[in-house]
Design a protein around this motif. Sequence first.
Motif: not given
Length: 239
Positions: A161-162, A186-193, A220-222
Motif C-alpha cells: 500500500r502506497y 506506512t509499516f507498523q505506524g512508521i512512514t517510509h519514503t 525507524r523511518p526510512g
Amino acid sequence: MKRAVLAVCALSLLSLTTLTACGGSTGSDAAADKPEPTAARAKQVTPAERLAKLMITKADVPGLDVKAPSKKDDEYVFAKSADDVTVDKPACAQLALAMNQLAVGEPQADLTRHVPEGSKFTYITLTTYAPGKAESAFAGLSKGVDACGGGFTAKANGTSRYDSVAAEKPVAKAGDESLAFRATTTFQGITHTMHAQAVRSGDVVAVYFSVDGMAMVQDRPGDAKLSAKVVKAQNAKLG
C-alpha cells in the motif's frame, strides 16, 4: 527476457565464367547486372546483449559494488513478472512495476542490478523497446505520477500500500526525457519514503529506485535518497 541469438549465414561467392559467342557477349552483360554477393554479415546484437553492455559495472562506480539478483532474492521479490501484479487503480500500474524492478510498458528485454550503500539500496532496471514503445512506456510513468498522488494498492506476492506519490526534482537530468518521484508507505505506524527516477534515451528506459532495506526491521523511518554517483554513472553510459 531471453531472446534467441540470430544465426548468421555466410553467402558463398559464385565463380562466374564469361561465355562468349559469335556476334555478342550476353553472358558478361548478365553477370554485370547481378549484385555482388556479400561474403559475411556482421553478427547482430540482441536486445539483451545490448543492455548488458549498457549496464554499469564496479569499474564505473569506484568504491561501490554492482550486484545481480541471486536465486535467494527470488524468494522475496514482490513479483517475477508484470502479469503477477494487480493494482486497485489502473493508472498506477506502471508505478507499481517501476518500484518493484519490473519492466514498464511493452519491453523487448530488461536487466536489473542493485548497488548497496550501507542499509540503502539503489536499484537500476534497464529496458529496451521496439521503435516508439519507449516513449509510450515513459508516458505511462508520467501519467501515473500525475494520477496517483492519493496513493494506491498493488498486489502480487503480498500487498503493498502506497500512501502517496509526488513528483520531485531528478537527481540528474539526462537523455531525451527525465522524471522523478517519491512514494510513501506506512509499516507498523512508521512512514517510509522511497525515491525513483526514470530516464529515456532513445529506445532505452532506465529506472532508478532506492529504499532503506533495514528501516522496517529496525522500526525507524526510512528515507533513502537515490545515489547521485550511481545515477550519473548510468546516465553517462546511456549516452
